[in-house]
Enzyme design. Structure first.
Site, short mmCIF file in Angstrom:
data_model
loop_
_atom_site.label_atom_id
_atom_site.label_comp_id
_atom_site.label_asym_id
_atom_site.label_seq_id
_atom_site.Cartn_x
_atom_site.Cartn_y
_atom_site.Cartn_z
N TYR A 95 1.43 -38.87 -9.96
CA TYR A 95 1.65 -38.63 -11.40
C TYR A 95 1.16 -39.75 -12.31
CZ TYR A 95 3.76 -34.11 -10.74
OH TYR A 95 3.94 -32.78 -10.44
N GLU A 137 10.15 -31.03 -8.06
CA GLU A 137 9.42 -30.99 -6.79
C GLU A 137 10.20 -31.69 -5.67
OE1 GLU A 137 5.48 -32.36 -7.99
OE2 GLU A 137 5.34 -30.61 -9.29
C1 HEM Z 1 -2.07 -26.77 -10.29
C2 HEM Z 1 -0.16 -28.54 -14.38
C3 HEM Z 1 0.22 -32.91 -12.29
C4 HEM Z 1 -2.51 -31.30 -8.62
C5 HEM Z 1 -1.55 -26.89 -11.56
C6 HEM Z 1 -1.41 -25.78 -12.48
C7 HEM Z 1 -0.88 -26.27 -13.62
C8 HEM Z 1 -0.68 -27.70 -13.45
C9 HEM Z 1 -0.56 -25.49 -14.87
C10 HEM Z 1 -1.79 -24.32 -12.17
C11 HEM Z 1 -0.61 -23.67 -11.46
C12 HEM Z 1 -0.89 -22.40 -10.69
O1 HEM Z 1 -1.99 -22.23 -10.21
O2 HEM Z 1 0.02 -21.59 -10.54
C13 HEM Z 1 0.13 -29.88 -14.16
C14 HEM Z 1 0.81 -30.75 -15.11
C15 HEM Z 1 0.92 -31.98 -14.51
C16 HEM Z 1 0.31 -31.88 -13.20
C17 HEM Z 1 1.27 -30.33 -16.49
C18 HEM Z 1 1.52 -33.25 -15.05
C19 HEM Z 1 2.63 -33.30 -15.76
C20 HEM Z 1 -0.49 -32.87 -11.11
C21 HEM Z 1 -0.69 -33.98 -10.20
C22 HEM Z 1 -1.48 -33.53 -9.18
C23 HEM Z 1 -1.76 -32.12 -9.43
C24 HEM Z 1 -0.10 -35.38 -10.40
C25 HEM Z 1 -2.01 -34.31 -7.99
C26 HEM Z 1 -2.84 -35.26 -8.07
C27 HEM Z 1 -2.65 -29.94 -8.78
C28 HEM Z 1 -3.39 -29.08 -7.87
C29 HEM Z 1 -3.24 -27.77 -8.36
C30 HEM Z 1 -2.43 -27.86 -9.54
C31 HEM Z 1 -4.16 -29.55 -6.66
C32 HEM Z 1 -3.83 -26.48 -7.73
C33 HEM Z 1 -4.98 -25.94 -8.46
C34 HEM Z 1 -6.33 -26.42 -7.98
O3 HEM Z 1 -6.46 -26.97 -6.89
O4 HEM Z 1 -7.30 -26.25 -8.72
N1 HEM Z 1 -1.09 -28.04 -12.17
N2 HEM Z 1 -0.16 -30.60 -13.03
N3 HEM Z 1 -1.15 -31.77 -10.60
N4 HEM Z 1 -2.09 -29.17 -9.77
FE1 HEM Z 1 -1.07 -29.88 -11.37
#
Ligand code: HEM
Length: 402
Positions: A95, A137
């Site tokens: 994060y 989480e």
């Molecule tokens: C997916 C938001 C932090 C890694 C997503 C999705 C959203 C989101 C809206 C799509 C959800 C879905 O497909 O149902 C956020 C927000 C964050 C955050 C608002 C911070 C407050 C992080 C962090 C990581 C991360 C810290 C890791 C480094 C991913 C990955 C996906 C994902 C790998 C799957 C989609 C893909 O691989 O393209 N996140 N995220 N996210 N997030 Fe986050």
């Protein structure tokens, strides 16, 4: 706790974000992956190429900014995203990295409009939002690892059986390589499969719905072989189909996801699947057949023709268990023999006319398939008077608004 001033600054920057949101996250990802290329072992490269994840993140940041003084109202959305994060083994230590690069991207795009005060406010607000994600989480990781047969991260599974379900869909039966048991899961949930493909620098992660009921000594996933020439999505599905054989190992996270069926309910249930969108319904319909076989079930599946249509025998066999069951196949381009199938009902699309035959006042409708299919079905159901609360759907890929 954020100060009133910080809250005001955050809220007043929403219009700016609405204009620049997607650009900011695009810059953010570019810089993030340049600095931390290893994060491409977590993120979906195909989604990155299509810009899908950019939109998902931008929308969520905006939603959070709008509700920064009452984040509890977006908790259901946070939980949904957290399911995806948990299934990809996103960790608390990720994060601050994301926060640093998001802030730097805001600065780069907004330039002098991003004053020190604005950046400070966003830094504080990100900390609060990230804190909510991390704690939701943590609960999910604890739950996954405490569950009988459960685990927290990736765990090796062995392919014990590979069964073609149609010309384009193959099922993989998977058992834990260490011989342990399988945890219970909710019908409709998915697992993340992580694989390394020879010649590729980074690992690939893909979510696949569990396509058989819980309570077995294996997981079953059913994968459609995507066409590679039109889409980068096909890299993993082609590798699974062509190169992964019985005896090979795949790394999996524990089942996750919010798209499920309430098995306590006795209301009629209508499954409306398009193409490979049938897979979550396979675990759902088996669960209903096992637990509430007196529930009224209608299962309608649309596909191109009989050759690509999966699970026909399995679905027909459910008539032995379900007391009130209707099974219908819609083919866009049926072959002559497809029209002879007992459950063939229509050539063309699953349209309003067909759906009107299946609408029942108190039924719950479950929809899964390609986005245009889901949009059309949801519109038809609403026009036919179905309450939005009775319409449940899942899109394969980053959450999009329908
Ligand atoms: C997916 C938001 C932090 C890694 C997503 C999705 C959203 C989101 C809206 C799509 C959800 C879905 O497909 O149902 C956020 C927000 C964050 C955050 C608002 C911070 C407050 C992080 C962090 C990581 C991360 C810290 C890791 C480094 C991913 C990955 C996906 C994902 C790998 C799957 C989609 C893909 O691989 O393209 N996140 N995220 N996210 N997030 Fe986050």
């Amino acid at each position: 706790m954020l100060s009133q001033k910080t809250i005001e600054i955050i809220k007043s920057t929403v219009p700016v974000l609405e204009v620049h949101g997607t650009t900011i996250t695009t810059v953010f990802y570019k810089n993030l992956f340049e600095a931390y290329p290893e994060l491409l072992n977590i993120f979906n490269h195909a989604n990155q190429k299509k810009g899908r994840q950019q939109h998902a993140l931008a929308n969520t940041v905006l939603a959070a900014a709008k509700h920064i003084d009452q984040l509890e109202t977006i908790l259901p959305v946070v939980k949904q995203i957290a399911q995806k994060h948990r299934s990809l083994a996103v960790k608390p230590e990720h994060y601050p990295i994301v926060g640093e690069y998001l802030l730097a991207a805001i600065k780069e795009v907004l330039q002098e409009a991003a004053t020190e005060e604005i950046l400070q406010a966003w830094g504080d607000a990100y900390g609060v939002i990230a804190g909510v994600f991390i704690s939701v989480e943590k609960e999910m990781y604890d739950q996954a690892s405490k569950q009988e047969g459960g685990w927290a991260d990736f765990k090796p599974f062995t392919v014990v059986k590979k069964v073609p379900e149609s010309d384009v869909i193959t099922s993989f039966y998977l058992k834990p390589a260490n011989g342990e048991g399988i945890p219970a899961f909710l019908p409709g949930q998915y697992v993340t499969v992580r694989i390394g493909i020879p010649g590729e620098r980074f690992l690939f992660n893909r979510q696949y719905s569990l396509s058989d009921a819980a309570g077995k000594d294996y997981f079953r996933i059913s994968v459609k072989k995507e066409r590679t020439e039109s889409s980068p999505d096909g890299r993993v599905s082609n590798y699974l189909h062509d190169s992964i054989q019985v005896g090979d190992s795949l790394d999996l996270t524990a089942p996750a996801g919010h798209f499920s069926i309430d098995l306590e309910k006795g209301t009629p249930v209508v499954f409306l699947g398009g193409g490979v969108g049938i897979t979550p319904f396979m675990s759902m319909v088996h669960a209903v057949a096992d637990q509430t076989p007196d529930r009224d079930v209608q299962f309608i599946h649309a596909s191109d023709n009989g050759k690509v249509q999966p699970f026909r025998r399995e679905l027909t066999g459910l008539a032995q268990k379900l007391e009130s069951y209707q099974l219908a196949f819609v083919f866009k381009n049926p072959e002559k023999e497809d029209k002879q199938l007992p459950n063939f009902v229509k050539e063309g699309y699953m349209d309003k006319e067909l759906l009107s035959l299946h609408v029942k006042p108190d039924a719950d409708y479950y929809i899964c398939g390609p986005v245009p299919f889901m949009k059309a079905i949801i519109t038809c159901l609403k026009e036919l008077g179905v309450e939005p609360d009775n319409i449940h759907y899942e899109f394969f890929g980053p959450a999009v608004s329908l």
